[in-house]
Design a protein around this motif. Sequence first.
Motif, mmCIF file in Angstrom:
data_model
loop_
_atom_site.group_PDB
_atom_site.id
_atom_site.type_symbol
_atom_site.label_atom_id
_atom_site.label_comp_id
_atom_site.label_asym_id
_atom_site.label_seq_id
_atom_site.Cartn_x
_atom_site.Cartn_y
_atom_site.Cartn_z
ATOM 1 N N GLN A 168 56.535 -9.321 86.169
ATOM 2 C CA GLN A 168 57.157 -7.993 86.292
ATOM 3 C C GLN A 168 58.024 -7.884 87.545
ATOM 4 O O GLN A 168 59.136 -7.337 87.486
ATOM 5 N N LEU A 199 62.090 -7.110 87.524
ATOM 6 C CA LEU A 199 62.692 -5.939 88.163
ATOM 7 C C LEU A 199 63.741 -6.345 89.195
ATOM 8 O O LEU A 199 64.778 -5.680 89.333
ATOM 9 N N ASP A 200 63.511 -7.441 89.913
ATOM 10 C CA ASP A 200 64.519 -7.933 90.852
ATOM 11 C C ASP A 200 65.806 -8.312 90.123
ATOM 12 O O ASP A 200 66.917 -8.032 90.602
ATOM 13 N N CYS A 202 66.788 -7.139 87.191
ATOM 14 C CA CYS A 202 67.405 -5.884 86.727
ATOM 15 C C CYS A 202 68.220 -5.230 87.838
ATOM 16 O O CYS A 202 69.361 -4.790 87.614
ATOM 17 N N ALA A 203 67.636 -5.155 89.024
ATOM 18 C CA ALA A 203 68.335 -4.538 90.157
ATOM 19 C C ALA A 203 69.622 -5.302 90.476
ATOM 20 O O ALA A 203 70.670 -4.699 90.753
ATOM 21 N N TRP A 242 69.882 1.652 92.352
ATOM 22 C CA TRP A 242 68.603 1.206 91.798
ATOM 23 C C TRP A 242 67.518 2.082 92.416
ATOM 24 O O TRP A 242 67.206 2.012 93.595
ATOM 25 N N ASP A 253 63.820 4.855 91.461
ATOM 26 C CA ASP A 253 62.577 4.912 90.682
ATOM 27 C C ASP A 253 62.848 5.193 89.205
ATOM 28 O O ASP A 253 62.139 4.677 88.332
ATOM 29 N N ARG A 255 63.997 1.956 87.666
ATOM 30 C CA ARG A 255 62.875 1.021 87.584
ATOM 31 C C ARG A 255 61.978 1.355 86.397
ATOM 32 O O ARG A 255 61.586 0.464 85.624
#
Length: 290
Positions: free
Chosen positions: A229, A233-234, A236-237, A250, A252, A255
Amino acid sequence: MDAELSQRLTRLLDRLDHWLPPAAEPVNWQTEVAALWQRHPLGGRLVAVPPRDALTLDDLLGIERQKQALVDNTRAFLQGLPANHALLWGARGSGKSSVVRALLNALAGEGLRLVQIDRHELASLPVLVEQLRHQPQRFVVYCDDLSFEGNDDAYKALKSVLDGALTGPPENVLLYATSNRRHLLPESMDDNSGSQLVGEELHHGDAVEEKISLSDRFGLWLSFHPFNQATYLDVCAHWVARVSSGNVSWDDEARAEALRFATLRGGRSGRTAWQFAAHWVGRKGLHDKA
């Protein structure tokens, strides 16, 4: 008699014209860095194509070990040092194809040239390799999503070029392939029926040995796995910032949406992260215009 033979040959050539592709200019490898191999009944031809995108190695997060190993292997090849054919295998969307595209963008200036061959055209691989043998450039011949069905004999041409032919591949050609299967061929329970336990050693049956022998001809195996996970997320950012040119933050909300997106897609991968970024940045852009 000579006139009759000439007429027959003319008629034969007229019929062959329907089987031949339109004439194409030879690829100028001084200026072109990539080409597609197109097979036809009398052999095949190379068609130059521009690089698909400006993807860089730095864009590919979470696969640092695989990137470095492939870069080192390719640089050794470009410098005339020993190097291995490479098999990139593992989970779908995990960056296997992307790292090859990014590799071309990174190393084309150092002399790398890339030729892509479709897996359905592998029977003509020896013809392609012979065309490249006498070129001064160094080529990676690349097959994406490589796999074979049980009754597919095209893998024999690949085995022959990799290691089985008397001459072997030329020193200016390496083969890179991506696959979801480590052993490239389908595996079934029946394959293990010929396996035997001799003392404490497991001896595989002929069916298993045949399948292992193909992937064994690739000296460099690189495995790709789904992201955890935090890595997802890294990534995605990174892609949200890249796709939006830094205009979408980026936070909450992003996220939480990225996690929901991965849940709906049934997995976390680099491809899913990029697709989320396109979805998120596009949606934000529409709302800003409203």
